[in-house]
Write an enzyme that holds these catalytic residues in place. Structure first.
Site, PDB file in Angstrom:
ATOM      1  CB  THR A   1      -0.337   4.243   4.852  1.00  0.00           C
ATOM      2  OG1 THR A   1      -1.176   3.939   3.763  1.00  0.00           O
ATOM      3  CG2 THR A   1      -0.057   5.730   4.871  1.00  0.00           C
TER       4      THR A   1
ATOM      5  N   GLY B   1      -7.233   9.969  -0.519  1.00  0.00           N
ATOM      6  CA  GLY B   1      -7.445   9.726   0.910  1.00  0.00           C
ATOM      7  C   GLY B   1      -6.933  10.870   1.772  1.00  0.00           C
ATOM      8  CG  ASP B   2      -5.656   9.776   5.680  1.00  0.00           C
ATOM      9  OD1 ASP B   2      -5.684   8.869   4.806  1.00  0.00           O
ATOM     10  OD2 ASP B   2      -5.033   9.650   6.744  1.00  0.00           O
TER      11      ASP B   2
ATOM     12  CB  THR C   1      -1.761   4.606   9.247  1.00  0.00           C
ATOM     13  OG1 THR C   1      -1.917   3.549   8.299  1.00  0.00           O
ATOM     14  CG2 THR C   1      -1.796   4.034  10.644  1.00  0.00           C
ATOM     15  N   GLY C   2      -4.732   4.351   8.216  1.00  0.00           N
ATOM     16  CA  GLY C   2      -6.062   3.743   8.338  1.00  0.00           C
ATOM     17  C   GLY C   2      -7.055   4.345   7.366  1.00  0.00           C
TER      18      GLY C   2
ATOM     19  N   GLY D   1      -8.843   6.612   5.474  1.00  0.00           N
ATOM     20  CA  GLY D   1      -8.635   8.037   5.239  1.00  0.00           C
ATOM     21  C   GLY D   1      -9.902   8.864   5.295  1.00  0.00           C
TER      22      GLY D   1
ATOM     23  NE  ARG E   1      -9.793   6.742  -0.617  1.00  0.00           N
ATOM     24  CZ  ARG E   1      -8.843   6.501   0.270  1.00  0.00           C
ATOM     25  NH1 ARG E   1      -7.582   6.368  -0.127  1.00  0.00           N
ATOM     26  NH2 ARG E   1      -9.117   6.393   1.543  1.00  0.00           N
TER      27      ARG E   1
ATOM     28  CB  SER F   1      -1.035   0.016   1.121  1.00  0.00           C
ATOM     29  OG  SER F   1      -0.418   0.073   2.353  1.00  0.00           O
TER      30      SER F   1
ATOM     31  CB  THR G   1      -0.651   5.881   1.284  1.00  0.00           C
ATOM     32  OG1 THR G   1      -1.346   4.646   1.304  1.00  0.00           O
ATOM     33  CG2 THR G   1      -1.613   6.970   0.840  1.00  0.00           C
TER      34      THR G   1
HETATM   35  C1  SD4 Z   1      -5.798   6.119   2.877  1.00  0.00           C
HETATM   36  N1  SD4 Z   1      -4.857   6.403   5.068  1.00  0.00           N
HETATM   37  O1  SD4 Z   1      -5.563   6.285   1.690  1.00  0.00           O
HETATM   38  C2  SD4 Z   1      -4.651   5.771   3.794  1.00  0.00           C
HETATM   39  C3  SD4 Z   1      -4.547   4.290   3.867  1.00  0.00           C
HETATM   40  C4  SD4 Z   1      -3.748   3.768   5.002  1.00  0.00           C
HETATM   41  O2  SD4 Z   1      -2.925   2.082   6.263  1.00  0.00           O
HETATM   42  O3  SD4 Z   1      -3.216   4.479   5.793  1.00  0.00           O
HETATM   43  N2  SD4 Z   1      -3.630   2.507   5.181  1.00  0.00           N
HETATM   44  O4  SD4 Z   1      -6.932   6.162   3.356  1.00  0.00           O
END
Ligand code: SD4
Length: 318
Positions: free
Chosen positions: A178, A208-209, A229-230, A232, A206, A78, A196
């Site tokens: 990420t 993300g954050d 992370t996670g 977004g 798309r 990722s 990421t």
């Molecule tokens: C996202 N935050 O694109 C990122 C993905 C991510 O661990 O952090 N994955 O949403």
């Protein structure tokens, strides 16, 4: 609110002025480089960042180098090359950097360039803008000497082709890694980077954050820094990293600040979010903290020349 009204509300006990306008009074941490990053890939990234500090680089140089190491790692699904593509089979990259002066750069929906973090830094340092996306970002990168590269590896392509048969909903928890990395150098200056390929099999286009300043990363050299992370989308909705830093400004300790930011997400999801968010935070005095919503979360911390992985339970982990 006008100042007059603010004082009225504050004196009625609704807002405590001292917590809103508190001046940062934290001790600076002069002699102790600290590097904090997400997930187990953070360990080698921290080492790469430390090498740069040892050679005289500053916090921004080090954070960029740590992120670059992960971007170039084909086994990471990722970030950068080897990242899983979007639903149409395109690897699209999001990244940002922020330095100790509060300057920042960001790139989103970038394709075919191995090191989005370095493109983000170039945007910060060599343009009057903060963020470039898509074709414009790629055109800029090529103009600065970045080379075009195929980022979809045969392994990622096979996984995507398999996914096309099932079209199962993936969550970032299943495909995480990420990297967000925060560095405090020997001068006590803080900088960060976040990079990421985002949510596997996301909709084409798309973002993300991770490239959004305040969501995936925020640095305030007077107070500290935070990164995410996670999932977004949920980090963006709560402007997560900015919130964590502002909570530290108001006196929360780094871990408490991460937890408070996550409590707002938990509340919005009626106490039971079915996704992961992890925050890492570093305060100006060198104290670090982290929190995650669910399952477990790993972060890597290099401090006093010891580089160690920490695994924490999510706030909702039984
Ligand atoms: C996202 N935050 O694109 C990122 C993905 C991510 O661990 O952090 N994955 O949403």
């Amino acid at each position: 609110m006008k100042r007059r009204d603010f004082i009225k509300v504050a004196s009625a006990g609704v807002i405590a002025p001292s917590t809103v306008f508190i001046e940062p009074s934290l001790k600076h941490n002069k002699n102790n480089p600290i590097i904090l990053s997400t997930w187990s890939f953070g360990l080698p990234a921290n080492e790469a960042a430390k090498n740069i500090l040892d050679k005289g680089g500053n916090a921004m140089d080090a954070a960029e180098e740590g992120a670059r190491l992960t971007e170039a790692d084909v086994t990471n699904s990722s970030v950068g090359i080897g990242g899983l593509p979007d639903e149409d089979g395109f690897v699209t990259l999001d990244s940002c950097v922020m330095d100790h002066t509060g300057n920042c750069g960001s790139v989103a929906f970038l394709q075919d360039i191995l090191h989005p973090v370095s493109v983000a830094r170039k945007i910060m340092e060599e343009t009057k803008h903060v963020m470039l996306v898509g074709k414009g970002a790629k055109k800029f990168a090529l103009s600065k000497g970045f080379k075009e590269k195929e980022l979809l590896t045969s392994k990622s392509k096979k996984e995507w082709q398999q996914w096309q048969k099932e079209r199962r909903e993936m969550t970032p928890h299943e495909t995480h890694d990420t990297i967000s990395i925060i560095v405090q150098d020997k001068n006590g200056d803080i900088a960060g980077a976040c990079t990421t390929s985002g949510w596997a099999y996301k909709m084409h286009g798309r973002v993300g954050d991770s490239p959004l300043i305040g969501a995936g990363l925020f640095v305030d050299n007077e107070v500290g820094a935070a990164a995410a992370t996670g999932l977004g989308e949920e980090v963006i909705k709560t402007n997560g990293s900015f919130l964590v830093v502002e909570l530290m400004r108001q006196g929360y300790d780094p871990k408490e600040a991460c937890e408070e930011a996550l409590k707002r997400v938990i509340k919005k999801h009626n106490g039971n979010p079915d996704f992961q968010i992890g925050y890492v935070a570093m305060r100006k005095d060198g104290k670090v903290g982290s929190a995650a919503l669910k399952w477990t979360f790993d972060y890597a911390l290099l401090k006093k020349n010891k580089n160690k992985l920490f695994t924490i339970n999510g706030m909702l982990t039984k």
